[in-house]
Design a protein around this motif. Structure first.
Motif, PDB file in Angstrom:
ATOM      1  N   THR A   1       0.837  -1.194   0.000  1.00 17.63           N
ATOM      2  CA  THR A   1       0.000   0.000   0.000  1.00 17.63           C
ATOM      3  C   THR A   1       0.872   1.245   0.000  1.00 17.63           C
ATOM      4  OG1 THR A   1      -1.794  -1.125   1.167  1.00 17.63           O
ATOM      5  CG2 THR A   1      -1.756   1.268   1.298  1.00 17.63           C
ATOM      6  N   ILE A   2       0.672   2.125  -0.984  1.00 19.44           N
ATOM      7  CA  ILE A   2       1.452   3.365  -1.042  1.00 19.44           C
ATOM      8  C   ILE A   2       0.640   4.574  -0.621  1.00 19.44           C
ATOM      9  CG2 ILE A   2       3.100   2.637  -2.787  1.00 19.44           C
ATOM     10  CD1 ILE A   2       1.317   4.088  -4.842  1.00 19.44           C
ATOM     11  N   GLY A   3      -0.640   4.387  -0.377  1.00 22.00           N
ATOM     12  CA  GLY A   3      -1.454   5.514   0.039  1.00 22.00           C
ATOM     13  C   GLY A   3      -2.892   5.116   0.229  1.00 22.00           C
ATOM     14  N   PHE A   4      -3.677   6.094   0.663  1.00 18.13           N
ATOM     15  CA  PHE A   4      -5.100   5.896   0.890  1.00 18.13           C
ATOM     16  C   PHE A   4      -5.887   6.923   0.089  1.00 18.13           C
ATOM     17  CE2 PHE A   4      -2.846   4.650   4.782  1.00 18.13           C
ATOM     18  CZ  PHE A   4      -3.212   3.314   4.840  1.00 18.13           C
TER      19      PHE A   4
ATOM     20  N   ASP B   1      -2.640   0.252  -4.265  1.00 13.43           N
ATOM     21  CA  ASP B   1      -1.555  -0.710  -4.435  1.00 13.43           C
ATOM     22  C   ASP B   1      -0.415  -0.084  -5.243  1.00 13.43           C
ATOM     23  OD1 ASP B   1      -0.796  -3.769  -4.302  1.00 13.43           O
ATOM     24  OD2 ASP B   1      -0.345  -3.104  -6.338  1.00 13.43           O
ATOM     25  N   ASP B   2       0.793  -0.234  -4.744  1.00 17.63           N
ATOM     26  CA  ASP B   2       1.966   0.372  -5.363  1.00 17.63           C
ATOM     27  C   ASP B   2       2.228  -0.193  -6.755  1.00 17.63           C
ATOM     28  OD1 ASP B   2       4.342   1.676  -5.855  1.00 17.63           O
ATOM     29  OD2 ASP B   2       5.546   0.403  -4.563  1.00 17.63           O
ATOM     30  N   PHE B   3       2.191  -1.510  -6.894  1.00 15.67           N
ATOM     31  CA  PHE B   3       2.612  -2.171  -8.130  1.00 15.67           C
ATOM     32  C   PHE B   3       1.573  -2.044  -9.238  1.00 15.67           C
ATOM     33  CE2 PHE B   3       2.980  -6.071 -10.758  1.00 15.67           C
ATOM     34  CZ  PHE B   3       4.223  -5.813 -11.317  1.00 15.67           C
ATOM     35  N   THR B   4       0.291  -2.082  -8.895  1.00 12.23           N
ATOM     36  CA  THR B   4      -0.759  -2.106  -9.910  1.00 12.23           C
ATOM     37  C   THR B   4      -1.630  -0.856  -9.955  1.00 12.23           C
ATOM     38  OG1 THR B   4      -2.374  -3.134  -8.426  1.00 12.23           O
ATOM     39  CG2 THR B   4      -0.901  -4.611  -9.658  1.00 12.23           C
ATOM     40  N   GLY B   5      -1.636  -0.064  -8.887  1.00 12.29           N
ATOM     41  CA  GLY B   5      -2.572   1.051  -8.801  1.00 12.29           C
ATOM     42  C   GLY B   5      -3.972   0.619  -8.433  1.00 12.29           C
ATOM     43  N   ASN B   6      -4.139  -0.678  -8.163  1.00 10.11           N
ATOM     44  CA  ASN B   6      -5.447  -1.230  -7.828  1.00 10.11           C
ATOM     45  C   ASN B   6      -5.960  -0.644  -6.508  1.00 10.11           C
ATOM     46  OD1 ASN B   6      -7.430  -3.349  -8.669  1.00 10.11           O
ATOM     47  ND2 ASN B   6      -7.017  -4.090  -6.597  1.00 10.11           N
ATOM     48  N   LEU B   7      -7.268  -0.481  -6.417  1.00 12.51           N
ATOM     49  CA  LEU B   7      -7.898   0.033  -5.198  1.00 12.51           C
ATOM     50  C   LEU B   7      -8.580  -1.101  -4.449  1.00 12.51           C
ATOM     51  CD1 LEU B   7      -9.578   3.330  -6.498  1.00 12.51           C
ATOM     52  CD2 LEU B   7      -7.277   3.017  -5.546  1.00 12.51           C
ATOM     53  N   THR B   8      -8.299  -1.177  -3.148  1.00  9.00           N
ATOM     54  CA  THR B   8      -8.917  -2.170  -2.279  1.00  9.00           C
ATOM     55  C   THR B   8      -9.660  -1.438  -1.176  1.00  9.00           C
ATOM     56  OG1 THR B   8      -7.113  -3.723  -2.693  1.00  9.00           O
ATOM     57  CG2 THR B   8      -8.533  -4.170  -0.801  1.00  9.00           C
ATOM     58  N   GLN B   9     -10.905  -1.808  -0.966  1.00 10.36           N
ATOM     59  CA  GLN B   9     -11.727  -1.100   0.008  1.00 10.36           C
ATOM     60  C   GLN B   9     -11.191  -1.259   1.422  1.00 10.36           C
ATOM     61  OE1 GLN B   9     -16.044  -0.780  -0.662  1.00 10.36           O
ATOM     62  NE2 GLN B   9     -16.293  -1.719   1.342  1.00 10.36           N
TER      63      GLN B   9
END
Length: 429
Positions: free
Chosen positions: A30-33, A50-58
């Motif tokens: 995680t690189i941020g919120f 997510d740092d590697f993919t840019g994916n967002l997880t709730q």
């Protein structure tokens, strides 16, 4: 393949450490919120980036209540410990009694280690219908923009109503570094003629919609009633001082947003409401001593066809670089009905501040979810996200030359209904 008992324990430890760091086999930690506002149910959607993919997880327990009615603007205090939400106010409480009521308000939240928001308290701006908020560069002061000032006369049936009597204001708060609590800052330059006391607000133009801090300590409000900008110089103690230019004419037909980038200011102009026009972007430099706006050589630049109805702009980096070398514009419409309705236009910012369309034939402008409202760049300058009125967030990767592409795993993420603006933070300390 069978693992020995020691091997199984070692593997479990590796997985445990990875989970503790927010890492997965498909991501890079995680690189941020991110926090996204939604007016349908007055909520805040929260995500880990997510740092590697840019994916967002709730984030766990998301969504959170905004604390008020019609949340429209969100600000993160530098350091990431506190979040402030501006609730415009209205009757849309959905049968729930918000903590801050249904009038305009500012909700304060503390931020937990996993991006969890905990409501703290409510604050009131001095005027009514607050619509925007911004921090100064130190994070010690919060500026809240109200569309209607305390002494404004906006009722056209009032005998004292004039073309200039319906003005807005800025309420200034100092921010406690430990609790995030807001304390009103009085206007030390002007006294209320009725009471002889210092004013509790700073007057701006007619029907302001947004503001930006830029240049060497300047604050600008965008006034939609007459397409002007009201400038202030930002002084010590959060004080705002009027410059020699009380109002600046922008030349826009329908100005929709104002954004600062380095020594430049950019205004998006959607053009005539009923015309099949793509709109334009108006670039300015900021006067060093007067907070004036000076048209950049070459002037306005047309939006990139077929993008239309630009509503927000973002000055961004280049695929991991913090350099502000590109301007990205969120568009809600198109002049070509066979193409995606909403998009992001991308421009190169030249050394003199001029804009040039970023070369990416067939791709620029880039499609996003329906009705984009705001944009942010992630803390590592790798990704751009738009909050969309259809209740989604669209994510894009930024290449080393500023081109945008879909994220590696998913590009569209469901968030709270009727999303308005969003904000990101890279840390909590």
């Amino acid at each position: 393949m069978k693992l020995s008992r020691i091997g199984r324990v070692s593997m479990a430890l590796v997985v445990s450490v990875a989970m503790g760091l927010g890492m997965t086999a498909c991501g890079g930690g995680t690189i941020g919120f991110m926090w996204v506002l939604g007016t349908q149910y007055n909520q805040i959607g929260a995500f880990k980036i997510d740092d590697f993919t840019g994916n967002l997880t709730q984030v766990v327990h998301s969504p959170f209540s905004s604390g008020g009615a019609d949340p429209v603007s969100i600000v993160v205090k530098p350091g990431g410990r506190f979040v402030y939400v501006v609730n415009k106010g209205g009757s849309n409480a959905n049968g729930v009694n918000p903590a801050c009521g249904t009038a305009g308000s500012i909700s304060e939240f503390s931020v937990g280690g996993q991006g969890v928001l905990t409501f703290q308290q409510c604050f009131q701006s001095q005027g009514s219908t607050p619509v925007w908020a911004a921090h100064d560069s130190t994070g010690n002061f919060l500026y809240v923009l109200d569309q209607v000032a305390p002494t404004a006369i906006c009722d056209s049936t009032n005998p004292n109503f004039t073309a200039t009597s319906c003005f807005g204001d800025i309420t200034v708060f100092s921010v406690d570094p430990n609790t995030g609590r807001l304390t009103l800052v009085l206007n030390q330059q002007i006294k209320d003629p009725a009471t002889g006391l210092q004013l509790t607000y700073f007057q701006v133009g007619n029907m302001p919609t947004m503001m930006a801090l830029g240049g060497a300590g300047c604050l600008f409000t965008l006034n939609s009633a007459d397409q002007t900008v009201f400038p202030y110089a930002v002084g010590t103690g959060g004080q705002l001082t009027q410059t020699t230019n009380s109002l600046i004419t922008t030349g826009a037909t329908r100005a929709t947003s104002i954004i600062a980038g380095g020594s430049a200011i950019y205004i998006t102009d959607a053009g005539p409401a009923n015309a099949n026009s793509g709109g334009q972007i108006l670039p300015f430099t900021v006067g060093a001593s007067s907070c004036s706006l000076n048209t950049i050589t070459g002037g306005a630049i047309a939006n990139i066809s077929p993008a239309s109805n630009p509503v927000y702009a973002l000055v961004g980096g280049t695929g991991g670089s913090a350099a502000n070398t590109h301007l990205y514009v969120a568009n809600q419409s198109t002049t070509n009905s066979t193409l995606p309705n909403s998009s992001i236009s991308a421009y190169n910012i030249q050394s003199n501040g001029q804009l040039q369309p970023l070369p990416d034939p067939g791709n620029n402008p880039y499609p996003v979810g329906a009705g984009p409202v705001c944009m942010v760049e992630d803390p590592s300058n790798q990704y751009i996200y738009t909050s969309n009125g259809d209740g989604t967030v669209t994510g894009k990767s930024i290449s080393t030359v500023g081109q945008l592409s879909d994220l590696k795993r998913a590009t569209t993420f469901t968030t709270v209904g009727q999303a308005t603006c969003l904000a990101v933070s890279g840390n909590v300390n």
